[in-house]
Design a protein around this motif. Structure first.
Motif, PDB file in Angstrom:
ATOM      1  N   GLY A  84      75.262  80.488  53.419  1.00 57.50           N
ATOM      2  CA  GLY A  84      74.250  80.150  54.402  1.00 57.50           C
ATOM      3  C   GLY A  84      72.994  79.635  53.740  1.00 57.50           C
ATOM      4  N   HIS A  85      72.313  78.747  54.455  1.00 59.62           N
ATOM      5  CA  HIS A  85      71.046  78.210  53.966  1.00 59.62           C
ATOM      6  C   HIS A  85      69.906  78.966  54.638  1.00 59.62           C
ATOM      7  CE1 HIS A  85      67.979  75.453  52.671  1.00 59.62           C
ATOM      8  NE2 HIS A  85      67.577  75.316  53.926  1.00 59.62           N
ATOM      9  N   SER A  86      69.081  79.624  53.847  1.00 56.98           N
ATOM     10  CA  SER A  86      67.906  80.328  54.340  1.00 56.98           C
ATOM     11  C   SER A  86      68.309  81.339  55.414  1.00 56.98           C
ATOM     12  CB  SER A  86      66.872  79.319  54.838  1.00 56.98           C
ATOM     13  OG  SER A  86      65.647  79.937  55.125  1.00 56.98           O
ATOM     14  N   LEU A  87      67.879  81.157  56.653  1.00 62.96           N
ATOM     15  CA  LEU A  87      68.266  82.057  57.744  1.00 62.96           C
ATOM     16  C   LEU A  87      69.779  82.226  57.810  1.00 62.96           C
ATOM     17  CD1 LEU A  87      67.778  83.571  60.475  1.00 62.96           C
ATOM     18  CD2 LEU A  87      67.979  81.321  61.545  1.00 62.96           C
ATOM     19  N   GLY A  88      70.520  81.173  57.491  1.00 65.10           N
ATOM     20  CA  GLY A  88      71.980  81.199  57.549  1.00 65.10           C
ATOM     21  C   GLY A  88      72.617  82.241  56.645  1.00 65.10           C
ATOM     22  N   PRO A 123      48.412  77.623  61.263  1.00 67.33           N
ATOM     23  CA  PRO A 123      49.261  76.604  61.886  1.00 67.33           C
ATOM     24  C   PRO A 123      49.630  75.504  60.896  1.00 67.33           C
ATOM     25  CG  PRO A 123      47.339  77.070  63.252  1.00 67.33           C
ATOM     26  CD  PRO A 123      47.122  77.752  61.935  1.00 67.33           C
ATOM     27  N   GLY A 124      50.819  75.018  61.034  1.00 62.18           N
ATOM     28  CA  GLY A 124      51.280  73.947  60.163  1.00 62.18           C
ATOM     29  C   GLY A 124      52.604  73.403  60.663  1.00 62.18           C
ATOM     30  N   LEU A 125      53.094  72.436  59.973  1.00 62.10           N
ATOM     31  CA  LEU A 125      54.372  71.815  60.323  1.00 62.10           C
ATOM     32  C   LEU A 125      55.184  71.615  59.061  1.00 62.10           C
ATOM     33  CD1 LEU A 125      53.021  69.043  62.709  1.00 62.10           C
ATOM     34  CD2 LEU A 125      54.196  71.144  63.383  1.00 62.10           C
ATOM     35  N   MET A 126      56.468  71.463  59.244  1.00 59.25           N
ATOM     36  CA  MET A 126      57.352  71.151  58.132  1.00 59.25           C
ATOM     37  C   MET A 126      58.210  69.964  58.542  1.00 59.25           C
ATOM     38  SD  MET A 126      58.498  74.960  56.912  1.00 59.25           S
ATOM     39  CE  MET A 126      59.051  74.514  55.285  1.00 59.25           C
ATOM     40  N   ALA A 127      58.585  69.175  57.567  1.00 61.53           N
ATOM     41  CA  ALA A 127      59.473  68.046  57.820  1.00 61.53           C
ATOM     42  C   ALA A 127      60.382  67.872  56.617  1.00 61.53           C
ATOM     43  CB  ALA A 127      58.671  66.770  58.042  1.00 61.53           C
ATOM     44  N   ALA A 128      61.646  67.619  56.870  1.00 65.40           N
ATOM     45  CA  ALA A 128      62.588  67.330  55.791  1.00 65.40           C
ATOM     46  C   ALA A 128      62.465  65.850  55.439  1.00 65.40           C
ATOM     47  CB  ALA A 128      64.003  67.670  56.213  1.00 65.40           C
ATOM     48  N   ILE A 129      62.235  65.575  54.184  1.00 67.87           N
ATOM     49  CA  ILE A 129      62.149  64.200  53.682  1.00 67.87           C
ATOM     50  C   ILE A 129      63.459  63.925  52.957  1.00 67.87           C
ATOM     51  CG2 ILE A 129      60.868  62.575  52.245  1.00 67.87           C
ATOM     52  CD1 ILE A 129      59.244  63.822  54.601  1.00 67.87           C
ATOM     53  N   ASN A 134      61.768  63.452  44.060  1.00 65.12           N
ATOM     54  CA  ASN A 134      60.776  64.532  44.034  1.00 65.12           C
ATOM     55  C   ASN A 134      59.394  63.968  43.708  1.00 65.12           C
ATOM     56  OD1 ASN A 134      62.927  66.223  44.430  1.00 65.12           O
ATOM     57  ND2 ASN A 134      62.864  67.161  42.407  1.00 65.12           N
ATOM     58  N   GLU A 135      59.346  63.070  42.731  1.00 63.23           N
ATOM     59  CA  GLU A 135      58.077  62.506  42.302  1.00 63.23           C
ATOM     60  C   GLU A 135      57.414  61.705  43.431  1.00 63.23           C
ATOM     61  OE1 GLU A 135      61.013  62.172  40.559  1.00 63.23           O
ATOM     62  OE2 GLU A 135      60.528  63.730  39.091  1.00 63.23           O
ATOM     63  N   GLN A 136      58.199  60.926  44.173  1.00 60.79           N
ATOM     64  CA  GLN A 136      57.637  60.141  45.277  1.00 60.79           C
ATOM     65  C   GLN A 136      57.034  61.057  46.340  1.00 60.79           C
ATOM     66  OE1 GLN A 136      61.380  57.954  45.875  1.00 60.79           O
ATOM     67  NE2 GLN A 136      60.146  56.069  45.947  1.00 60.79           N
ATOM     68  N   VAL A 137      57.762  62.112  46.697  1.00 60.69           N
ATOM     69  CA  VAL A 137      57.257  63.042  47.714  1.00 60.69           C
ATOM     70  C   VAL A 137      56.004  63.739  47.216  1.00 60.69           C
ATOM     71  CG1 VAL A 137      57.768  65.117  49.050  1.00 60.69           C
ATOM     72  CG2 VAL A 137      59.525  63.357  48.771  1.00 60.69           C
ATOM     73  N   GLU A 138      55.998  64.158  45.968  1.00 59.57           N
ATOM     74  CA  GLU A 138      54.831  64.820  45.400  1.00 59.57           C
ATOM     75  C   GLU A 138      53.612  63.895  45.407  1.00 59.57           C
ATOM     76  OE1 GLU A 138      56.506  65.971  41.661  1.00 59.57           O
ATOM     77  OE2 GLU A 138      57.564  67.690  42.548  1.00 59.57           O
ATOM     78  N   GLU A 139      53.821  62.607  45.098  1.00 56.70           N
ATOM     79  CA  GLU A 139      52.726  61.635  45.113  1.00 56.70           C
ATOM     80  C   GLU A 139      52.188  61.431  46.531  1.00 56.70           C
ATOM     81  OE1 GLU A 139      54.159  58.044  43.257  1.00 56.70           O
ATOM     82  OE2 GLU A 139      54.483  59.070  41.343  1.00 56.70           O
ATOM     83  N   TYR A 153      62.562  72.471  47.669  1.00 56.88           N
ATOM     84  CA  TYR A 153      63.355  71.418  47.038  1.00 56.88           C
ATOM     85  C   TYR A 153      64.814  71.794  47.314  1.00 56.88           C
ATOM     86  CZ  TYR A 153      59.105  70.005  44.605  1.00 56.88           C
ATOM     87  OH  TYR A 153      57.837  69.563  44.313  1.00 56.88           O
ATOM     88  N   ASN A 154      65.330  71.309  48.451  1.00 51.51           N
ATOM     89  CA  ASN A 154      66.667  71.729  48.888  1.00 51.51           C
ATOM     90  C   ASN A 154      67.767  71.203  47.993  1.00 51.51           C
ATOM     91  OD1 ASN A 154      65.683  73.244  51.002  1.00 51.51           O
ATOM     92  ND2 ASN A 154      65.899  71.601  52.498  1.00 51.51           N
ATOM     93  N   CYS A 155      67.698  69.931  47.651  1.00 52.11           N
ATOM     94  CA  CYS A 155      68.683  69.313  46.769  1.00 52.11           C
ATOM     95  C   CYS A 155      68.133  67.940  46.388  1.00 52.11           C
ATOM     96  CB  CYS A 155      70.044  69.170  47.456  1.00 52.11           C
ATOM     97  SG  CYS A 155      70.040  68.101  48.907  1.00 52.11           S
ATOM     98  N   ASP A 156      68.806  67.252  45.464  1.00 50.02           N
ATOM     99  CA  ASP A 156      68.350  65.908  45.123  1.00 50.02           C
ATOM    100  C   ASP A 156      68.303  65.077  46.383  1.00 50.02           C
ATOM    101  OD1 ASP A 156      68.140  66.476  42.448  1.00 50.02           O
ATOM    102  OD2 ASP A 156      70.112  65.667  41.918  1.00 50.02           O
TER     103      ASP A 156
END
Length: 160
Positions: A84-88, A123-129, A134-139, A153-156
């Protein structure tokens, strides 16, 4: 070899588990028991609620756990392994009978309530990119105003 892989938060949808409830007596029994354990009729929200109704963490997590676990326990196919992933992970433990269904649901409910409190305090939000390095998202996060950080960092190629 057969395996069940259970999702985490974000897999919810209006009408989830309704077909199971209507057609599988064991599922109906388990879902009614869940209503009692939780102290509210989560099935009403799962079956008739909107996507927004299901979005609250305190509802989302028990709903996903219930849908995943009830389906797995009602299937006649027994897996050789579960994951399972996280809650899973809780669904995987209950499906493997490493934890009692009732105990896992109670833990999920506690987890969901506490995470809901955090959501309300900060309060906040999350989004899967998907599809960026990794470098692009970090930038992108560093260049964005406010607090914007990679949390998982779920996977490549997939970062939350």
């Amino acid at each position: 070899m057969k395996a069940y892989v259970f999702p985490g938060q974000g897999a919810q949808f209006p009408g989830m588990a309704k077909d199971l409830y209507d057609n599988v007596p064991l599922a109906k029994k388990m879902l009614e028991e869940a209503n009692d354990i939780l102290g509210f009729r989560i099935t009403d929200i799962m079956f008739e609620g909107t996507a927004d109704d299901l979005k609250a963490t305190k509802v989302t997590q028990p709903a996903i756990f219930l849908h995943s676990t009830v389906l797995a326990l009602c299937l006649s196919i027994q897996p050789d392994m579960v994951a399972g992933h996280s809650l899973g992970e809780f669904s995987a433990l209950a499906a493997a009978k490493a934890m009692k269904f009732e105990d896992a649901l109670r833990l999920v409910a506690i987890r969901a309530r506490e995470m809901q409190k955090c959501c309300e305090q900060v309060p906040g939000l999350m989004a899967a990119i998907i599809g960026l390095s990794n470098e692009q998202v970090e930038e992108i996060c560093a260049a964005t105003e406010g607090t914007v950080i990679p949390a998982n960092y779920n996977c490549d190629g997939q970062i939350v």
